[in-house]
Design a protein around this motif. Sequence first.
Motif, PDB file in Angstrom:
ATOM      1  N   ARG A 293       0.829  -1.211   0.000  1.00  0.00           N
ATOM      2  CA  ARG A 293       0.000   0.000   0.000  1.00  0.00           C
ATOM      3  C   ARG A 293       0.854   1.248   0.000  1.00  0.00           C
ATOM      4  NH1 ARG A 293      -5.747  -0.605  -0.265  1.00  0.00           N
ATOM      5  NH2 ARG A 293      -6.155  -2.767   0.209  1.00  0.00           N
ATOM      6  N   GLY A 294       0.415   2.267  -0.714  1.00  0.00           N
ATOM      7  CA  GLY A 294       1.223   3.468  -0.878  1.00  0.00           C
ATOM      8  C   GLY A 294       1.307   4.327   0.367  1.00  0.00           C
ATOM      9  N   GLN A 295       0.190   4.917   0.763  1.00  0.00           N
ATOM     10  CA  GLN A 295       0.245   5.872   1.866  1.00  0.00           C
ATOM     11  C   GLN A 295       0.037   5.170   3.202  1.00  0.00           C
ATOM     12  OE1 GLN A 295      -0.521   9.838   1.253  1.00  0.00           O
ATOM     13  NE2 GLN A 295      -1.779   9.587  -0.545  1.00  0.00           N
ATOM     14  N   ASN A 296       0.464   5.879   4.249  1.00  0.00           N
ATOM     15  CA  ASN A 296       0.427   5.324   5.597  1.00  0.00           C
ATOM     16  C   ASN A 296      -0.904   4.707   5.980  1.00  0.00           C
ATOM     17  OD1 ASN A 296      -0.415   8.048   5.348  1.00  0.00           O
ATOM     18  ND2 ASN A 296      -0.387   8.309   7.540  1.00  0.00           N
ATOM     19  N   ASN A 297      -2.010   5.341   5.581  1.00  0.00           N
ATOM     20  CA  ASN A 297      -3.293   4.793   6.029  1.00  0.00           C
ATOM     21  C   ASN A 297      -4.236   4.519   4.873  1.00  0.00           C
ATOM     22  OD1 ASN A 297      -4.849   3.815   8.172  1.00  0.00           O
ATOM     23  ND2 ASN A 297      -6.091   5.664   8.180  1.00  0.00           N
ATOM     24  N   VAL A 298      -3.701   4.075   3.753  1.00  0.00           N
ATOM     25  CA  VAL A 298      -4.586   3.827   2.617  1.00  0.00           C
ATOM     26  C   VAL A 298      -5.422   2.562   2.866  1.00  0.00           C
ATOM     27  CG1 VAL A 298      -3.045   2.491   1.122  1.00  0.00           C
ATOM     28  CG2 VAL A 298      -4.655   4.055   0.114  1.00  0.00           C
TER      29      VAL A 298
ATOM     30  N   PHE B  11      -3.387   4.250  12.619  1.00  0.00           N
ATOM     31  CA  PHE B  11      -3.175   4.022  11.183  1.00  0.00           C
ATOM     32  C   PHE B  11      -3.237   2.515  10.965  1.00  0.00           C
ATOM     33  CE2 PHE B  11       0.070   7.792  10.918  1.00  0.00           C
ATOM     34  CZ  PHE B  11      -0.957   8.702  10.727  1.00  0.00           C
ATOM     35  N   THR B  12      -3.686   2.083   9.801  1.00  0.00           N
ATOM     36  CA  THR B  12      -3.656   0.659   9.467  1.00  0.00           C
ATOM     37  C   THR B  12      -2.705   0.463   8.294  1.00  0.00           C
ATOM     38  OG1 THR B  12      -5.946   0.497  10.163  1.00  0.00           O
ATOM     39  CG2 THR B  12      -5.064  -1.354   8.912  1.00  0.00           C
ATOM     40  N   ASN B  13      -1.693  -0.366   8.476  1.00  0.00           N
ATOM     41  CA  ASN B  13      -0.683  -0.504   7.431  1.00  0.00           C
ATOM     42  C   ASN B  13      -1.053  -1.584   6.423  1.00  0.00           C
ATOM     43  OD1 ASN B  13      -0.076  -2.975   8.532  1.00  0.00           O
ATOM     44  ND2 ASN B  13       2.051  -2.500   9.007  1.00  0.00           N
TER      45      ASN B  13
ATOM     46  N   GLU C 142      -0.226  -4.558   6.143  1.00  0.00           N
ATOM     47  CA  GLU C 142      -0.489  -5.919   6.643  1.00  0.00           C
ATOM     48  C   GLU C 142      -1.727  -5.916   7.546  1.00  0.00           C
ATOM     49  OE1 GLU C 142       3.115  -7.147   8.993  1.00  0.00           O
ATOM     50  OE2 GLU C 142       2.784  -5.235   9.963  1.00  0.00           O
ATOM     51  N   ARG C 143      -2.600  -4.963   7.371  1.00  0.00           N
ATOM     52  CA  ARG C 143      -3.840  -4.818   8.159  1.00  0.00           C
ATOM     53  C   ARG C 143      -3.556  -4.530   9.623  1.00  0.00           C
ATOM     54  NH1 ARG C 143      -4.877  -9.577   8.715  1.00  0.00           N
ATOM     55  NH2 ARG C 143      -3.372 -10.437   7.246  1.00  0.00           N
ATOM     56  N   ARG C 144      -2.361  -4.053   9.922  1.00  0.00           N
ATOM     57  CA  ARG C 144      -1.988  -3.835  11.306  1.00  0.00           C
ATOM     58  C   ARG C 144      -2.444  -2.462  11.775  1.00  0.00           C
ATOM     59  NH1 ARG C 144       1.486  -6.564  14.129  1.00  0.00           N
ATOM     60  NH2 ARG C 144       2.591  -7.435  12.362  1.00  0.00           N
ATOM     61  N   ILE C 145      -3.258  -2.461  12.800  1.00  0.00           N
ATOM     62  CA  ILE C 145      -3.727  -1.193  13.370  1.00  0.00           C
ATOM     63  C   ILE C 145      -2.710  -0.772  14.420  1.00  0.00           C
ATOM     64  CG2 ILE C 145      -5.665  -0.015  14.489  1.00  0.00           C
ATOM     65  CD1 ILE C 145      -7.359  -2.559  13.659  1.00  0.00           C
ATOM     66  N   ASN C 146      -2.063   0.363  14.179  1.00  0.00           N
ATOM     67  CA  ASN C 146      -1.013   0.876  15.051  1.00  0.00           C
ATOM     68  C   ASN C 146      -1.472   2.181  15.682  1.00  0.00           C
ATOM     69  OD1 ASN C 146       1.492  -0.596  15.178  1.00  0.00           O
ATOM     70  ND2 ASN C 146       1.751  -0.211  12.987  1.00  0.00           N
ATOM     71  N   ARG C 147      -1.051   2.418  16.904  1.00  0.00           N
ATOM     72  CA  ARG C 147      -1.441   3.666  17.562  1.00  0.00           C
ATOM     73  C   ARG C 147      -0.570   4.846  17.110  1.00  0.00           C
ATOM     74  NH1 ARG C 147      -3.417   6.682  20.200  1.00  0.00           N
ATOM     75  NH2 ARG C 147      -3.510   6.456  22.444  1.00  0.00           N
ATOM     76  N   VAL C 148      -1.249   5.952  16.891  1.00  0.00           N
ATOM     77  CA  VAL C 148      -0.581   7.227  16.646  1.00  0.00           C
ATOM     78  C   VAL C 148      -0.778   8.012  17.931  1.00  0.00           C
ATOM     79  CG1 VAL C 148      -0.643   9.336  15.278  1.00  0.00           C
ATOM     80  CG2 VAL C 148      -1.167   7.140  14.209  1.00  0.00           C
ATOM     81  N   ARG C 149       0.308   8.540  18.486  1.00  0.00           N
ATOM     82  CA  ARG C 149       0.177   9.238  19.772  1.00  0.00           C
ATOM     83  C   ARG C 149       0.612  10.688  19.660  1.00  0.00           C
ATOM     84  NH1 ARG C 149       1.652   4.034  21.163  1.00  0.00           N
ATOM     85  NH2 ARG C 149       0.181   2.995  22.544  1.00  0.00           N
ATOM     86  N   LYS C 150      -0.166  11.506  20.337  1.00  0.00           N
ATOM     87  CA  LYS C 150       0.095  12.940  20.315  1.00  0.00           C
ATOM     88  C   LYS C 150       1.368  13.249  21.088  1.00  0.00           C
ATOM     89  CE  LYS C 150      -2.457  16.963  21.990  1.00  0.00           C
ATOM     90  NZ  LYS C 150      -3.767  17.347  22.538  1.00  0.00           N
ATOM     91  N   VAL C 151       2.325  13.913  20.432  1.00  0.00           N
ATOM     92  CA  VAL C 151       3.544  14.286  21.145  1.00  0.00           C
ATOM     93  C   VAL C 151       3.655  15.801  21.336  1.00  0.00           C
ATOM     94  CG1 VAL C 151       4.716  12.254  20.206  1.00  0.00           C
ATOM     95  CG2 VAL C 151       5.111  14.463  19.145  1.00  0.00           C
TER      96      VAL C 151
END
Lengths: 72, 968
Positions: free
Chosen positions: B587-592, B708-710, B712-721
């Motif tokens: 997949r191209g973009q981070n959350n496509v 974001f979901t990459n 490989e269908r992996r749902i990863n947390r995005v955290r506010k910094v």
Amino acid sequence: MSGTQIKNLVSMLNQIANNNNYKKTDEETAKIVANHLQKFWAPSMRNKMTKYLADDGPELTNVSKLALAQLK
Amino acid sequence: MVNYYNPATEGTSNQPKFDVNKDYGTPASKSTETVCIEIDGVTLTVAEGTSVLRAASMADINIPKLCASDNLKAFGSCRLCAVQITGMRGYPASCTTPVKEGMVVTTQNNDIAKLRRNIMELYISDHPLDCLTCSSNGDCELQDVAGAVGLREVRYGFDGDNHLDAKIDDSNPYFTFEPSKCITCSRCVRACEEVQGTFALTIEGRGFASKVSAGTSDENFMSSDCVSCGACVQACPTATLMEKSVIEKGQPEHSIITTCAYCGVGCSFKAEMKGEEVIRMVPYKGGKANQGHSCVKGRFAFGYATHKDRVTEPMVRDSIDEEWRVVSWDEALAFSANKIKNIQAKYGRESVGGITSSRCTNEETYLVQKLIRAAFGNNNTDTCARVCHSPTGYGLKATIGESAGTQTFESVMKSDVIMVIGANPTDAHPVFASLLRKRLREGAELIVVDPRTIDLLNTAHINANHHLPLKPGTNVAMINAIAHVVISEGLEDKNFIEKRTDEYNAWREFILDEVNSPEAMESITTVNAEQIRIAARAFAKAKNGAIYYGLGVTEHSQGSTMVMGIANLALATGNIGREGVGINPLRGQNNVQGSCDMGSFPQELPGYQHVSDDLLRGKFEKNWGVTLDNEPGLRIPNMFDAAIEGTFKAMYVQGEDILQSDPNTQHVQAALSSLECLIVQDIFLNETALYAHVFLPGSSFLEKDGTFTNAERRINRVRKVMKPLAKYADWEVTQKLSNALGYPMNYEHPSEIMDEIASLVPSFSQVSYKKLEEQGSIQWPCNEEFPDGSPIMHVESFPIGNGRFAITPYLASEDRANKRFPLLLTTGRILSQYNVGAQTRRTANQTWHKEDVLEIHPNDADERGINDGDWLGITSRAGDTVLKAKVSERMQSGVVFTTFHHPISGANVITTDSSDWATNCPEYKVTAVQVEKVTSPSDWQTRYKKFSAQQKEHFKRSPKKEKTTIGR
């Protein structure tokens, strides 16, 4: 109705037909095409094509014409 | 509210003992056999093949080490990890000594201590003693080990021969190489080889003269093969390789785990901070997608987030010929809502729509499509996946029942033959490419189906590779020819076909037709038939055969057909449902993947649930409290056509630069100029925003919580910094816009949005922030059947029961090379830049790729008298532009290539509106063109420059500090 839009829709429609006609009768292909339009095309796009067909639809293939005739 | 949680410090419930922040010295053993040993009186049971160093480390007995790191093979050069082992002579290095049953190890006594001090003394005798002013002060393994061994004096003095005057190399924009501080542990060299797979670094010379070298005559990193992935910097135990940001600002004081916002690999990073400032991004070892590796984009190119070009105040204007007026958030949202309502009152409900962002989070994407469906009251929603992977959605759903890749990235480590079709992973998915290359070095066979000689083919220490350099636009002919060989030579997996598939016989009859044989297809693909046969046999005979593909598959008029052809091949060879195999869209973009999952497409509600299904739609209607349209809406190209025609009048575009990224730029310009209201929400005033009436400032991935979901269908947390620069995260802005439109949304935190998604999407039913925090990440489906998620899909069955073979006849692209346009243009990406370049162009990644160029084969160049650096006019039936020439043998004769990272290039002025038959995905990969030498920019470029300058003026002159009132 803009010429480009009709041209695009006609070419998209014929393209769907051409990609689904392997060893099928026109009627069989038309059914697949009609189903595709129902599932993926906005009603406004379908309506434009049925209107175009009513105006004789010169650029439409036979299958495309049959498909449009089946639309609800 | 979800409490702040940091898996780096708190571990996970599944692996409570393994500390991802600890370096265990050598890699984990994969053995399932165990061995019992005693270290310093502690009895331990560890996997066979574990090093003594690692075994001790697991028991928290920490043996000093310098050349060892658990992401590199044991090397045994520093000797600091020396131990004593009963029955063995001398002081074996614990890193290179594997455990043996009954082994008794002593890691500390006076003899060992003396030995270690002596070794350290030698190291320090040739090392500058500037610890207090050194950039790695506070994060230096050399300093730590000197402390641990109790080094108190250097008896040799410092006057002998040394390397203290070695010259600093600061040619790389992100890190320096300071050889005077080097201890020649060769961790950097090994990281470049074993982790990244580039082999750019080496140890030059012998004995005292040996030194780390980038292997070029210029003696610097920039002139070498270095791709600036950062693996060496991370591996360095001293200040020799150091981030310039740390040199400038000092050591970070806290860190937060988050997910990179570049490509679809979805790497996990530690954002290392000082207050609200990111000092560096360090790849996180606990991230399952990247396992501690990174690329030049994610690792270093984050400076765009705080670039001066960030627009942080909302702006409005009535016409694009006017200057922007800076207004308050409330005013901007009221202005937008009024415009939308008035347009719908005048032109009808269907006259407005929106585009969700594949760069924003799942929660944000979900909200935008919800706003369109519930507040606009129509299904005119689409996303950039339309122009990249929409055929994957269509093709995979039709054949295997789910629009997603079937594997984990890690699965590639079990593949025996890897087929890469129309993808360039070393540039577009670099961290996955490193893993893939690792597997190739272990002996897996590679088949590349691509018009270009991509860099993957130049992998060092590769066993066998096949390149099938087909003519652009002939993918389907190629995949059919490969499948023809498999079936006609009886290489299919009969057992799998019988048990797991339907409609095989019809397909078998189709594929066996002589028209599909490699010999018959030779004139179409231009690839030698025997070459195809050899590759097809290799794939079919492999124990585990895996297919990876990219936009070179989807962005064609037969994109969907090709995806189905790939699925046919995987089904016929039984390569689905276990590790090492599978169908893997890169997949191209981070959350496509996520934006597709979240219901961005006009015909599907979240979770790919069709709008016409009353039962499924009813569930959403009940939850959302509205009646939803049961007909598909307009897709992006349909919106453009309708805009030009005059029936589509307003658009809400979140985080997507359609003007630069979509094909046939002049057509897009015409469409955008026809809109009465274009609302752009972005972090920069992008190309699309030049045509906008409302600009709503967006927030970068560093400024919000979400997922974001990459690929490989992996749902990863995005955290506010850090706080959003413009006060609100994107989900808050969408929510406010919805409220202004009269459709209430009242989420307090993105976790509440995910809870709503879980209640409506069956494959997400057990996804929650709580579970994400416990597990680190989740691969969907995650539901009652698979409560911990699904690393490998379709193990027992497909969502549609059996897999379905699809009939995939080859049809030539309509855009064919002819006398007027004799060459085929194909477009793509390069490593240092990302997509439209809005982010990477605002970082030092510009150093590698300042401008887009046209790559042309020497034959085609000779024929036209073209030399490197000449200005070339490129003309297609859609338009023309001018680019600089780069003569390259990566291209085949008759094919030219460019990228679209810079707006002035106008790469998409040339691409046409030809598209995939099923999904309207544009055919970026095949455009018939003519190329000739010119002396001035194209008319389009001249017009663009003028328009762009005028728009900049409108922006610059907007009164920034004094807010104006609308209508004044």
